[in-house]
Design a protein around this motif. Structure first.
Motif, PDB file in Angstrom:
ATOM      1  N   VAL A  69       0.867  -1.329  -0.118  1.00  0.00           N
ATOM      2  CA  VAL A  69      -0.243  -0.194   0.169  1.00  0.00           C
ATOM      3  C   VAL A  69       1.380   1.542  -0.083  1.00  0.00           C
ATOM      4  N   ILE A  70       0.572   1.884  -0.939  1.00  0.00           N
ATOM      5  CA  ILE A  70       1.790   3.477  -0.772  1.00  0.00           C
ATOM      6  C   ILE A  70       1.155   3.969  -1.037  1.00  0.00           C
ATOM      7  N   THR A  71       1.656   5.104   1.000  1.00  0.00           N
ATOM      8  CA  THR A  71       0.758   6.255   1.354  1.00  0.00           C
ATOM      9  C   THR A  71       1.377   7.325   1.353  1.00  0.00           C
ATOM     10  N   GLN A  72       3.072   7.306   0.313  1.00  0.00           N
ATOM     11  CA  GLN A  72       2.980   8.388  -0.154  1.00  0.00           C
ATOM     12  C   GLN A  72       3.852   8.837  -1.165  1.00  0.00           C
ATOM     13  N   ARG A  73       3.692   9.318  -2.462  1.00  0.00           N
ATOM     14  CA  ARG A  73       4.881   9.699  -3.480  1.00  0.00           C
ATOM     15  C   ARG A  73       5.267  10.930  -3.419  1.00  0.00           C
ATOM     16  N   ILE A  74       7.082  11.282  -3.032  1.00  0.00           N
ATOM     17  CA  ILE A  74       7.938  12.510  -2.858  1.00  0.00           C
ATOM     18  C   ILE A  74       8.520  12.421  -4.426  1.00  0.00           C
ATOM     19  N   VAL A  75       8.195  13.405  -5.508  1.00  0.00           N
ATOM     20  CA  VAL A  75       8.339  13.200  -7.183  1.00  0.00           C
ATOM     21  C   VAL A  75       9.038  14.893  -7.172  1.00  0.00           C
ATOM     22  N   ASP A  76      10.905  14.250  -7.171  1.00  0.00           N
ATOM     23  CA  ASP A  76      11.336  15.742  -7.238  1.00  0.00           C
ATOM     24  C   ASP A  76      12.413  14.975  -8.463  1.00  0.00           C
ATOM     25  N   GLY A  77      11.904  16.026 -10.365  1.00  0.00           N
ATOM     26  CA  GLY A  77      12.506  15.616 -11.052  1.00  0.00           C
ATOM     27  C   GLY A  77      12.719  13.993 -10.586  1.00  0.00           C
ATOM     28  N   ALA A  78      14.239  13.890 -11.389  1.00  0.00           N
ATOM     29  CA  ALA A  78      14.474  11.855 -11.966  1.00  0.00           C
ATOM     30  C   ALA A  78      14.435  11.465 -10.808  1.00  0.00           C
ATOM     31  N   GLN A  79      14.053  12.177  -9.340  1.00  0.00           N
ATOM     32  CA  GLN A  79      13.927  10.888  -8.248  1.00  0.00           C
ATOM     33  C   GLN A  79      12.802  11.203  -7.530  1.00  0.00           C
ATOM     34  N   LEU A  80      12.632   9.758  -7.212  1.00  0.00           N
ATOM     35  CA  LEU A  80      10.673   9.442  -6.953  1.00  0.00           C
ATOM     36  C   LEU A  80      11.108   8.887  -5.206  1.00  0.00           C
ATOM     37  N   PHE A  81      10.064   9.236  -3.917  1.00  0.00           N
ATOM     38  CA  PHE A  81      10.297   8.020  -2.862  1.00  0.00           C
ATOM     39  C   PHE A  81       9.000   7.861  -2.950  1.00  0.00           C
ATOM     40  N   LEU A  82       8.259   6.668  -2.520  1.00  0.00           N
ATOM     41  CA  LEU A  82       7.421   6.064  -2.063  1.00  0.00           C
ATOM     42  C   LEU A  82       7.553   5.519  -0.570  1.00  0.00           C
ATOM     43  N   VAL A  83       7.003   5.777  -0.115  1.00  0.00           N
ATOM     44  CA  VAL A  83       6.670   5.387   1.541  1.00  0.00           C
ATOM     45  C   VAL A  83       4.740   4.046   1.126  1.00  0.00           C
ATOM     46  N   TRP A  84       5.581   3.638   1.509  1.00  0.00           N
ATOM     47  CA  TRP A  84       4.915   2.049   1.596  1.00  0.00           C
ATOM     48  C   TRP A  84       4.718   1.066   2.647  1.00  0.00           C
ATOM     49  N   GLU A  85       3.767   0.355   2.770  1.00  0.00           N
ATOM     50  CA  GLU A  85       3.471  -0.513   4.089  1.00  0.00           C
ATOM     51  C   GLU A  85       3.493  -2.040   3.097  1.00  0.00           C
ATOM     52  N   MET A  86       4.252  -2.675   3.421  1.00  0.00           N
ATOM     53  CA  MET A  86       3.280  -4.677   3.247  1.00  0.00           C
ATOM     54  C   MET A  86       3.299  -5.053   3.625  1.00  0.00           C
ATOM     55  N   HIS A  87       1.924  -5.456   4.235  1.00  0.00           N
ATOM     56  CA  HIS A  87       0.921  -6.044   4.010  1.00  0.00           C
ATOM     57  C   HIS A  87       0.982  -7.660   3.919  1.00  0.00           C
ATOM     58  N   PHE A  88       1.195  -8.550   4.909  1.00  0.00           N
ATOM     59  CA  PHE A  88       1.416 -10.379   4.909  1.00  0.00           C
ATOM     60  C   PHE A  88       1.284 -11.073   5.710  1.00  0.00           C
ATOM     61  N   ARG A  89       1.703 -12.571   5.436  1.00  0.00           N
ATOM     62  CA  ARG A  89       0.857 -13.003   6.366  1.00  0.00           C
ATOM     63  C   ARG A  89       2.529 -13.969   6.836  1.00  0.00           C
ATOM     64  N   PHE A  90       3.555 -14.763   7.623  1.00  0.00           N
ATOM     65  CA  PHE A  90       4.007 -15.346   7.653  1.00  0.00           C
ATOM     66  C   PHE A  90       3.599 -16.784   6.827  1.00  0.00           C
ATOM     67  N   LYS A  91       4.532 -17.469   6.359  1.00  0.00           N
ATOM     68  CA  LYS A  91       3.810 -18.769   6.087  1.00  0.00           C
ATOM     69  C   LYS A  91       4.874 -19.902   7.116  1.00  0.00           C
ATOM     70  N   ARG A  92       5.680 -19.312   7.849  1.00  0.00           N
ATOM     71  CA  ARG A  92       5.622 -20.310   9.033  1.00  0.00           C
ATOM     72  C   ARG A  92       6.179 -19.298   9.917  1.00  0.00           C
ATOM     73  N   PHE A  93       6.153 -20.235  11.453  1.00  0.00           N
ATOM     74  CA  PHE A  93       5.420 -19.212  12.661  1.00  0.00           C
ATOM     75  C   PHE A  93       4.184 -19.148  13.114  1.00  0.00           C
ATOM     76  N   ASP A  94       4.151 -17.237  12.804  1.00  0.00           N
ATOM     77  CA  ASP A  94       2.728 -17.356  13.411  1.00  0.00           C
ATOM     78  C   ASP A  94       2.276 -17.132  12.029  1.00  0.00           C
ATOM     79  N   THR A  95       1.297 -17.977  11.778  1.00  0.00           N
ATOM     80  CA  THR A  95       0.195 -17.812   9.996  1.00  0.00           C
ATOM     81  C   THR A  95      -1.020 -17.032  10.047  1.00  0.00           C
ATOM     82  N   ALA A  96      -1.151 -16.881  11.257  1.00  0.00           N
ATOM     83  CA  ALA A  96      -3.225 -16.234  10.691  1.00  0.00           C
ATOM     84  C   ALA A  96      -2.637 -14.715  11.534  1.00  0.00           C
TER      85      ALA A  96
END
Length: 148
Positions: A69-96
């Motif tokens: 989920v991209i929460t912010q985008r900062i564009v300055d010329g050829a520079q781009l900064f994306l602030v993000w969240e990666m959501h997931f669940r583990f396949k090992r350990f605590d899978t729920a």
């Protein structure tokens, strides 16, 4: 003299591609990067589109339902900064339990809007290791010891 490209449209396309990334859409990532692009994160440093696609394929193999989920985008010329969240669940350990890693990506774009350099910034200790059994307890203990 030609005018410098406005990379805002490329930034929107890149953000949309990452937010809708699936195992089936991985080959389309090749169009976002230059052939010799560099990708670096806390665990990897690779060059070339095939190696970059492999990093994201490994993410899908290692985690349940990862999505960005991209929460912010900062564009300055050829520079781009994306602030993000990666959501997931583990396949090992605590899978729920749902997990979230918060981070940012600094991208350098070419004049045609492709990514030539991709550097991810996120705290592997806080965002990942502290959530793992055994290692997590050690990481939290070390963190407490470092601030006292």
């Amino acid at each position: 003299m030609s005018e410098a490209p406005d990379h805002r449209a490329a930034a929107e396309q890149i953000a949309r591609r990452f937010e809708t990334l699936t195992p089936q859409s991985l080959p389309q990532l090749g169009a976002l990067y230059t052939e010799g692009a560099r990708f670096k994160d806390p665990f990897n440093e690779v060059f070339g589109t095939a190696a970059i696609i492999h990093i994201f394929a490994h993410m899908f193999e290692s985690l349940h339902e990862p999505r960005f989920v991209i929460t912010q985008r900062i564009v300055d010329g050829a520079q781009l900064f994306l602030v993000w969240e990666m959501h997931f669940r583990f396949k090992r350990f605590d899978t729920a339990s749902p997990q979230v890693i918060r981070g940012g990506s600094h991208l350098t774009l070419t004049p045609d809007g492709r990514i030539s350099d991709h550097r991810d910034y996120w705290d592997a200790a806080e965002e990942l290791y502290e959530k793992l059994p055994v290692v997590g307890g050690l990481m939290r203990w070390l963190k407490r010891r470092a601030v006292t």
